[in-house]
Design a protein around this motif. Sequence first.
Motif, PDB file in Angstrom:
ATOM      1  N   LEU A  65       0.814  -1.223   0.000  1.00  0.00           N
ATOM      2  CA  LEU A  65       0.000   0.000   0.000  1.00  0.00           C
ATOM      3  C   LEU A  65       0.846   1.272   0.000  1.00  0.00           C
ATOM      4  O   LEU A  65       0.605   2.205  -0.766  1.00  0.00           O
ATOM      5  N   LEU A  66       1.858   1.325   0.876  1.00  0.00           N
ATOM      6  CA  LEU A  66       2.654   2.544   1.004  1.00  0.00           C
ATOM      7  C   LEU A  66       3.502   2.805  -0.244  1.00  0.00           C
ATOM      8  O   LEU A  66       3.572   3.929  -0.748  1.00  0.00           O
ATOM      9  N   THR A  67       4.131   1.766  -0.753  1.00  0.00           N
ATOM     10  CA  THR A  67       4.966   1.936  -1.947  1.00  0.00           C
ATOM     11  C   THR A  67       4.127   2.284  -3.170  1.00  0.00           C
ATOM     12  O   THR A  67       4.564   3.033  -4.040  1.00  0.00           O
ATOM     13  N   SER A  68       2.914   1.765  -3.241  1.00  0.00           N
ATOM     14  CA  SER A  68       2.055   2.049  -4.383  1.00  0.00           C
ATOM     15  C   SER A  68       1.766   3.537  -4.511  1.00  0.00           C
ATOM     16  O   SER A  68       1.775   4.095  -5.612  1.00  0.00           O
ATOM     17  N   GLY A  69       1.505   4.192  -3.378  1.00  0.00           N
ATOM     18  CA  GLY A  69       1.261   5.631  -3.423  1.00  0.00           C
ATOM     19  C   GLY A  69       2.477   6.389  -3.925  1.00  0.00           C
ATOM     20  O   GLY A  69       2.368   7.318  -4.737  1.00  0.00           O
ATOM     21  N   ALA A  70       3.659   6.005  -3.451  1.00  0.00           N
ATOM     22  CA  ALA A  70       4.895   6.650  -3.895  1.00  0.00           C
ATOM     23  C   ALA A  70       5.136   6.387  -5.380  1.00  0.00           C
ATOM     24  O   ALA A  70       5.614   7.264  -6.117  1.00  0.00           O
ATOM     25  N   LEU A  71       4.797   5.183  -5.828  1.00  0.00           N
ATOM     26  CA  LEU A  71       4.959   4.847  -7.246  1.00  0.00           C
ATOM     27  C   LEU A  71       4.039   5.706  -8.113  1.00  0.00           C
ATOM     28  O   LEU A  71       4.424   6.157  -9.201  1.00  0.00           O
ATOM     29  N   GLY A  72       2.821   5.948  -7.618  1.00  0.00           N
ATOM     30  CA  GLY A  72       1.897   6.812  -8.340  1.00  0.00           C
ATOM     31  C   GLY A  72       2.410   8.234  -8.437  1.00  0.00           C
ATOM     32  O   GLY A  72       2.261   8.904  -9.474  1.00  0.00           O
ATOM     33  N   ASP A  73       3.012   8.717  -7.351  1.00  0.00           N
ATOM     34  CA  ASP A  73       3.605  10.061  -7.377  1.00  0.00           C
ATOM     35  C   ASP A  73       4.705  10.159  -8.429  1.00  0.00           C
ATOM     36  O   ASP A  73       4.866  11.187  -9.087  1.00  0.00           O
ATOM     37  N   ARG A  74       5.464   9.092  -8.568  1.00  0.00           N
ATOM     38  CA  ARG A  74       6.619   9.118  -9.473  1.00  0.00           C
ATOM     39  C   ARG A  74       6.224   8.923 -10.935  1.00  0.00           C
ATOM     40  O   ARG A  74       6.739   9.608 -11.825  1.00  0.00           O
ATOM     41  N   LEU A  75       5.328   7.987 -11.200  1.00  0.00           N
ATOM     42  CA  LEU A  75       4.990   7.630 -12.577  1.00  0.00           C
ATOM     43  C   LEU A  75       3.707   8.288 -13.071  1.00  0.00           C
ATOM     44  O   LEU A  75       3.417   8.246 -14.270  1.00  0.00           O
ATOM     45  N   GLY A  76       2.940   8.867 -12.163  1.00  0.00           N
ATOM     46  CA  GLY A  76       1.623   9.397 -12.508  1.00  0.00           C
ATOM     47  C   GLY A  76       0.550   8.479 -11.964  1.00  0.00           C
ATOM     48  O   GLY A  76       0.543   7.270 -12.278  1.00  0.00           O
ATOM     49  N   ALA A  77      -0.350   9.030 -11.138  1.00  0.00           N
ATOM     50  CA  ALA A  77      -1.361   8.192 -10.470  1.00  0.00           C
ATOM     51  C   ALA A  77      -2.235   7.454 -11.478  1.00  0.00           C
ATOM     52  O   ALA A  77      -2.589   6.289 -11.268  1.00  0.00           O
ATOM     53  N   TRP A  78      -2.593   8.110 -12.599  1.00  0.00           N
ATOM     54  CA  TRP A  78      -3.493   7.465 -13.557  1.00  0.00           C
ATOM     55  C   TRP A  78      -2.843   6.239 -14.201  1.00  0.00           C
ATOM     56  O   TRP A  78      -3.530   5.250 -14.472  1.00  0.00           O
ATOM     57  N   ARG A  79      -1.516   6.300 -14.439  1.00  0.00           N
ATOM     58  CA  ARG A  79      -0.829   5.148 -15.025  1.00  0.00           C
ATOM     59  C   ARG A  79      -0.831   3.952 -14.070  1.00  0.00           C
ATOM     60  O   ARG A  79      -1.124   2.815 -14.472  1.00  0.00           O
ATOM     61  N   VAL A  80      -0.470   4.209 -12.825  1.00  0.00           N
ATOM     62  CA  VAL A  80      -0.397   3.122 -11.841  1.00  0.00           C
ATOM     63  C   VAL A  80      -1.795   2.567 -11.565  1.00  0.00           C
ATOM     64  O   VAL A  80      -1.982   1.354 -11.433  1.00  0.00           O
ATOM     65  N   PHE A  81      -2.793   3.454 -11.495  1.00  0.00           N
ATOM     66  CA  PHE A  81      -4.181   3.024 -11.310  1.00  0.00           C
ATOM     67  C   PHE A  81      -4.635   2.133 -12.463  1.00  0.00           C
ATOM     68  O   PHE A  81      -5.259   1.084 -12.255  1.00  0.00           O
ATOM     69  N   LEU A  82      -4.307   2.549 -13.686  1.00  0.00           N
ATOM     70  CA  LEU A  82      -4.690   1.764 -14.868  1.00  0.00           C
ATOM     71  C   LEU A  82      -4.031   0.390 -14.842  1.00  0.00           C
ATOM     72  O   LEU A  82      -4.685  -0.633 -15.105  1.00  0.00           O
ATOM     73  N   VAL A  83      -2.743   0.341 -14.517  1.00  0.00           N
ATOM     74  CA  VAL A  83      -2.052  -0.949 -14.400  1.00  0.00           C
ATOM     75  C   VAL A  83      -2.707  -1.799 -13.315  1.00  0.00           C
ATOM     76  O   VAL A  83      -2.886  -3.011 -13.485  1.00  0.00           O
ATOM     77  N   GLY A  84      -3.090  -1.156 -12.199  1.00  0.00           N
ATOM     78  CA  GLY A  84      -3.763  -1.885 -11.126  1.00  0.00           C
ATOM     79  C   GLY A  84      -5.053  -2.519 -11.593  1.00  0.00           C
ATOM     80  O   GLY A  84      -5.348  -3.677 -11.261  1.00  0.00           O
ATOM     81  N   PHE A  85      -5.850  -1.780 -12.373  1.00  0.00           N
ATOM     82  CA  PHE A  85      -7.106  -2.328 -12.899  1.00  0.00           C
ATOM     83  C   PHE A  85      -6.846  -3.513 -13.823  1.00  0.00           C
ATOM     84  O   PHE A  85      -7.553  -4.525 -13.783  1.00  0.00           O
ATOM     85  N   VAL A  86      -5.839  -3.377 -14.693  1.00  0.00           N
ATOM     86  CA  VAL A  86      -5.519  -4.464 -15.628  1.00  0.00           C
ATOM     87  C   VAL A  86      -5.067  -5.710 -14.855  1.00  0.00           C
ATOM     88  O   VAL A  86      -5.535  -6.833 -15.124  1.00  0.00           O
ATOM     89  N   VAL A  87      -4.167  -5.514 -13.892  1.00  0.00           N
ATOM     90  CA  VAL A  87      -3.662  -6.642 -13.105  1.00  0.00           C
ATOM     91  C   VAL A  87      -4.792  -7.302 -12.329  1.00  0.00           C
ATOM     92  O   VAL A  87      -4.921  -8.538 -12.306  1.00  0.00           O
ATOM     93  N   PHE A  88      -5.630  -6.488 -11.681  1.00  0.00           N
ATOM     94  CA  PHE A  88      -6.721  -7.048 -10.877  1.00  0.00           C
ATOM     95  C   PHE A  88      -7.711  -7.820 -11.752  1.00  0.00           C
ATOM     96  O   PHE A  88      -8.179  -8.904 -11.381  1.00  0.00           O
ATOM     97  N   THR A  89      -8.026  -7.280 -12.922  1.00  0.00           N
ATOM     98  CA  THR A  89      -8.986  -7.940 -13.808  1.00  0.00           C
ATOM     99  C   THR A  89      -8.431  -9.268 -14.324  1.00  0.00           C
ATOM    100  O   THR A  89      -9.138 -10.297 -14.322  1.00  0.00           O
ATOM    101  N   LEU A  90      -7.167  -9.266 -14.777  1.00  0.00           N
ATOM    102  CA  LEU A  90      -6.560 -10.509 -15.255  1.00  0.00           C
ATOM    103  C   LEU A  90      -6.430 -11.531 -14.125  1.00  0.00           C
ATOM    104  O   LEU A  90      -6.654 -12.736 -14.325  1.00  0.00           O
ATOM    105  N   ALA A  91      -6.071 -11.056 -12.933  1.00  0.00           N
ATOM    106  CA  ALA A  91      -5.943 -11.961 -11.784  1.00  0.00           C
ATOM    107  C   ALA A  91      -7.295 -12.555 -11.400  1.00  0.00           C
ATOM    108  O   ALA A  91      -7.380 -13.722 -11.001  1.00  0.00           O
ATOM    109  N   SER A  92      -8.360 -11.757 -11.530  1.00  0.00           N
ATOM    110  CA  SER A  92      -9.703 -12.269 -11.234  1.00  0.00           C
ATOM    111  C   SER A  92     -10.084 -13.382 -12.201  1.00  0.00           C
ATOM    112  O   SER A  92     -10.684 -14.394 -11.809  1.00  0.00           O
ATOM    113  N   ALA A  93      -9.736 -13.195 -13.471  1.00  0.00           N
ATOM    114  CA  ALA A  93      -9.984 -14.250 -14.455  1.00  0.00           C
ATOM    115  C   ALA A  93      -9.197 -15.506 -14.102  1.00  0.00           C
ATOM    116  O   ALA A  93      -9.714 -16.632 -14.191  1.00  0.00           O
ATOM    117  N   ALA A  94      -7.948 -15.316 -13.670  1.00  0.00           N
ATOM    118  CA  ALA A  94      -7.121 -16.462 -13.283  1.00  0.00           C
ATOM    119  C   ALA A  94      -7.715 -17.166 -12.061  1.00  0.00           C
ATOM    120  O   ALA A  94      -7.681 -18.409 -11.977  1.00  0.00           O
TER     121      ALA A  94
END
Length: 455
Positions: free
Chosen positions: A62-91
């Motif tokens: 949780l803590l590193t994710s926020g810092a990663l969003g600050d560095r790369l852009g929150a929308w990018r990290v959020f979008l990757v999170g949605f993709v990962v969560f959706t693919l993981a749900s299918a798995a």
Amino acid sequence: MNTSTLSSRGTLLASALGLVIVLLDVSVVNVALDAVRHQFATDVSGLQWVINAYTLVFAALLLTSGALGDRLGAWRVFLVGFVVFTLASAACGWSSSLPALIAARLLQGLGAALLVPNSLAMLQHAFPDREQRNRAVGWWGGMGAVSLAAGPVLGGLLVTHLGWRSIFLINLPIGLLGICLTLRHAARVAGHQRTIDWAGQAAAILALAALTWALTEAARLGWTHVRVLGSATLAFIALAVFIGIESRIRAPMLPLELFRRPTFVIASAAGVVVNFAYYGLIFVFSLFFQIQQHLSPQMTGLAFLPMTVVLIAVNVLAGRLIARVGPRVLMVLGLLLAASGYLLLMPVSIGGSYGYLVLPMLMSASGIALMVPTMTNITLSSVDASRAGVASGVLNSARQVGGMLGVAVFGYLVRDTAPTPFMHGMHLSIGLAVVLLLGGSVLCWRGIRPDRINA
């Protein structure tokens, strides 16, 4: 409606959907435990891993994710999170073995950790006006609370009529909608330079994973088994290394000076205790309803309905009561109310009437609902405004760790599903929850002082 307003609302919906699927998977899986147990011929330890694999990664990142969003852009990290969560749900939905399901749950936890802190950061960019942002965050939190409350009921209906795999596959349309909304509406705000504490993150993951493994596998192997003792030792060593790293580097993921503030420490400790008791006993009662009382998943979901409904109502009430009665009184009242509700559950028996459980469940859920927004308020008020985001992240991580430990410890106590030992372990679990909640009430009464808040 102008384009700016449409984009803001689209961002709000995307952010809220990210929180919805994360919280839905916190609560929905419990009603599928017996179906998963039969599908993969597993024991209570296996079921604990299905729950805790998700929570482990979620809490650790949780803590590193926020810092990663600050560095790369929150929308990018959020979008990757949605993709990962959706693919993981299918798995998860297509898993052919228990290890495959646990691995997919680990990936879901990664997606969840990327989604939650960056969903709030996206709202901050989408609603620069403070009043509008407060309303947006209110809607964001409200949709999350509804999803958490609806999880057991929705899960019960899905498992009963479509099978246990459907509780994961239902995330696919939600995830696809969230991805589309993010791509269409989220502001492309550039990140900025920020150091990521990778060494601290690695030590934190190792400590939590080793501790979780020791607590969970003790149910199978016993506390004196060399692998359990070795894993517990590794957890303590990794924790010591983590503290050493955080105390020396310039930009730690967990600023240790926060723990010099007694009110912050007490709020974080209360978060651990509350989730330890709540999520641990949700796990135990899910097994009780399904394995001991032989309720269907649908009826199990409905059995939790009094708890989940009152969580929403009292959460709203608590926000209004904080200013009137003060956070210390509200925290102590919530802890005592939850402890009293669990204490009244002590006589529970396999042949007992469900009607007897309703009032205690309402009391315990009401107490917990009083505490959650109150401890958040205390946490944010006990630190400087510049540290509010980190402090909130620490509290959320503490709560997730508490829930993970609750499932591990209480799962150990009810590891034997034969009626007599199971009920003995269930009564021990309830008693332990009562003791911890009472201890938390004393800690809050003695440690929370008005002069230590708004520091």
